[in-house]
Design a protein around this motif. Structure first.
Motif, PDB file in Angstrom:
ATOM      1  N   GLU A   1      52.356  58.836 -11.631  1.00 57.25           N
ATOM      2  CA  GLU A   1      52.691  57.444 -11.949  1.00 57.25           C
ATOM      3  C   GLU A   1      52.591  56.656 -10.641  1.00 57.25           C
ATOM      4  O   GLU A   1      53.132  57.075  -9.614  1.00 57.25           O
ATOM      5  CB  GLU A   1      54.117  57.386 -12.487  1.00 57.25           C
ATOM      6  N   TYR A   2      51.892  55.549 -10.677  1.00 58.86           N
ATOM      7  CA  TYR A   2      51.696  54.749  -9.463  1.00 58.86           C
ATOM      8  C   TYR A   2      52.443  53.424  -9.578  1.00 58.86           C
ATOM      9  O   TYR A   2      52.267  52.691 -10.541  1.00 58.86           O
ATOM     10  CB  TYR A   2      50.205  54.472  -9.235  1.00 58.86           C
ATOM     11  N   TRP A   3      53.272  53.154  -8.570  1.00 55.36           N
ATOM     12  CA  TRP A   3      53.934  51.865  -8.466  1.00 55.36           C
ATOM     13  C   TRP A   3      53.090  50.955  -7.572  1.00 55.36           C
ATOM     14  O   TRP A   3      52.030  51.373  -7.085  1.00 55.36           O
ATOM     15  CB  TRP A   3      55.334  52.032  -7.902  1.00 55.36           C
ATOM     16  N   HIS A   4      53.554  49.764  -7.329  1.00 56.52           N
ATOM     17  CA  HIS A   4      52.803  48.789  -6.526  1.00 56.52           C
ATOM     18  C   HIS A   4      53.712  48.189  -5.459  1.00 56.52           C
ATOM     19  O   HIS A   4      53.952  46.977  -5.432  1.00 56.52           O
ATOM     20  CB  HIS A   4      52.221  47.710  -7.438  1.00 56.52           C
ATOM     21  N   VAL A   5      54.223  49.047  -4.581  1.00 57.08           N
ATOM     22  CA  VAL A   5      55.141  48.620  -3.527  1.00 57.08           C
ATOM     23  C   VAL A   5      54.381  48.615  -2.199  1.00 57.08           C
ATOM     24  O   VAL A   5      53.952  49.665  -1.716  1.00 57.08           O
ATOM     25  CB  VAL A   5      56.371  49.551  -3.435  1.00 57.08           C
ATOM     26  N   ASP A   6      54.247  47.430  -1.631  1.00 55.83           N
ATOM     27  CA  ASP A   6      53.518  47.282  -0.369  1.00 55.83           C
ATOM     28  C   ASP A   6      54.298  47.863   0.803  1.00 55.83           C
ATOM     29  O   ASP A   6      55.527  47.890   0.809  1.00 55.83           O
ATOM     30  CB  ASP A   6      53.248  45.802  -0.084  1.00 55.83           C
ATOM     31  N   ASP A   7      53.543  48.277   1.821  1.00 52.09           N
ATOM     32  CA  ASP A   7      54.117  48.748   3.074  1.00 52.09           C
ATOM     33  C   ASP A   7      54.404  47.540   3.963  1.00 52.09           C
ATOM     34  O   ASP A   7      54.148  46.388   3.594  1.00 52.09           O
ATOM     35  CB  ASP A   7      53.152  49.729   3.755  1.00 52.09           C
ATOM     36  N   LEU A   8      54.878  47.782   5.167  1.00 57.10           N
ATOM     37  CA  LEU A   8      55.298  46.719   6.071  1.00 57.10           C
ATOM     38  C   LEU A   8      54.173  45.771   6.481  1.00 57.10           C
ATOM     39  O   LEU A   8      54.443  44.651   6.906  1.00 57.10           O
ATOM     40  CB  LEU A   8      55.932  47.322   7.327  1.00 57.10           C
ATOM     41  N   ASP A   9      52.932  46.203   6.330  1.00 51.87           N
ATOM     42  CA  ASP A   9      51.821  45.313   6.700  1.00 51.87           C
ATOM     43  C   ASP A   9      51.617  44.193   5.680  1.00 51.87           C
ATOM     44  O   ASP A   9      50.990  43.181   6.001  1.00 51.87           O
ATOM     45  CB  ASP A   9      50.524  46.106   6.886  1.00 51.87           C
ATOM     46  N   LEU A  10      52.160  44.345   4.470  1.00 46.14           N
ATOM     47  CA  LEU A  10      51.954  43.348   3.417  1.00 46.14           C
ATOM     48  C   LEU A  10      53.236  42.804   2.786  1.00 46.14           C
ATOM     49  O   LEU A  10      53.171  41.854   2.004  1.00 46.14           O
ATOM     50  CB  LEU A  10      51.078  43.937   2.309  1.00 46.14           C
ATOM     51  N   ALA A  11      54.367  43.391   3.086  1.00 45.19           N
ATOM     52  CA  ALA A  11      55.633  42.940   2.486  1.00 45.19           C
ATOM     53  C   ALA A  11      56.767  43.108   3.489  1.00 45.19           C
ATOM     54  O   ALA A  11      56.768  44.045   4.290  1.00 45.19           O
ATOM     55  CB  ALA A  11      55.937  43.741   1.226  1.00 45.19           C
ATOM     56  N   THR A  12      57.729  42.221   3.407  1.00 44.75           N
ATOM     57  CA  THR A  12      58.916  42.380   4.241  1.00 44.75           C
ATOM     58  C   THR A  12      59.739  43.551   3.702  1.00 44.75           C
ATOM     59  O   THR A  12      59.604  43.918   2.524  1.00 44.75           O
ATOM     60  CB  THR A  12      59.784  41.106   4.217  1.00 44.75           C
TER      61      THR A  12
END
Length: 149
Positions: free
Chosen positions: A113-124
């Motif tokens: 199952e894949y979520w859509h949580v960005d890493d620090l380069d794209l999200a605070t």
């Protein structure tokens, strides 16, 4: 009875997957679910400072979750046995993790199952941890509604 395992996967097992693991375990324990989370990384090699991200520490603290000594372990690499032993596997960001999973564990790419949580380069950190919290809470509710199944 041995708890069922949900496996959270990210790139370095330092930030997103660790937050998901520790938040899930706190909630699952509180709800008395028959589930336990573990987390692993697809490509450990990033130079991180310490065993766990300071964003994870502060994010857990802000949510009233105690970081136990066991949560301070170093990042761990994903192994085939982790995938086999997990009842459910979640990778934290499809665009980032699907290509790595396809390369390293091709037979598992469609079973995760894949979520859509960005890493620090794209999200605070606030944005990413809030998204993880939302997804973990939904998962806990689903497991509770199904009677721990």
């Amino acid at each position: 009875m041995k708890p069922k395992v949900v496996l959270f996967v990210c790139t370095g097992n330092y930030y997103r997957s660790r937050f998901a693991e520790l938040l899930f375990n706190s909630s699952a324990w509180r709800e008395r679910l028959g589930w336990q989370a573990i987390s692993r990384g697809l490509e450990l090699g990033v130079q991180n400072v310490g065993p766990i991200s300071p964003h994870v520490r502060s994010g857990l603290r802000a949510r009233g979750v105690e970081l136990e000594y066991a949560g301070l372990r170093s990042p761990l690499p994903l192994a085939l046995s982790d995938l086999i032993n997990a009842e459910r596997v979640v990778a934290l960001k499809r665009d980032e993790h699907l290509p790595i999973v396809t390369r390293k564990f091709p037979q598992w790419a469609s079973r995760i199952e894949y979520w859509h949580v960005d890493d620090l380069d794209l999200a605070t950190p606030d944005e990413a941890l809030r998204e993880i919290e939302h997804n973990v809470t939904a998962m806990i509710r689903c497991f509770s509604a199904k009677g721990n199944s």
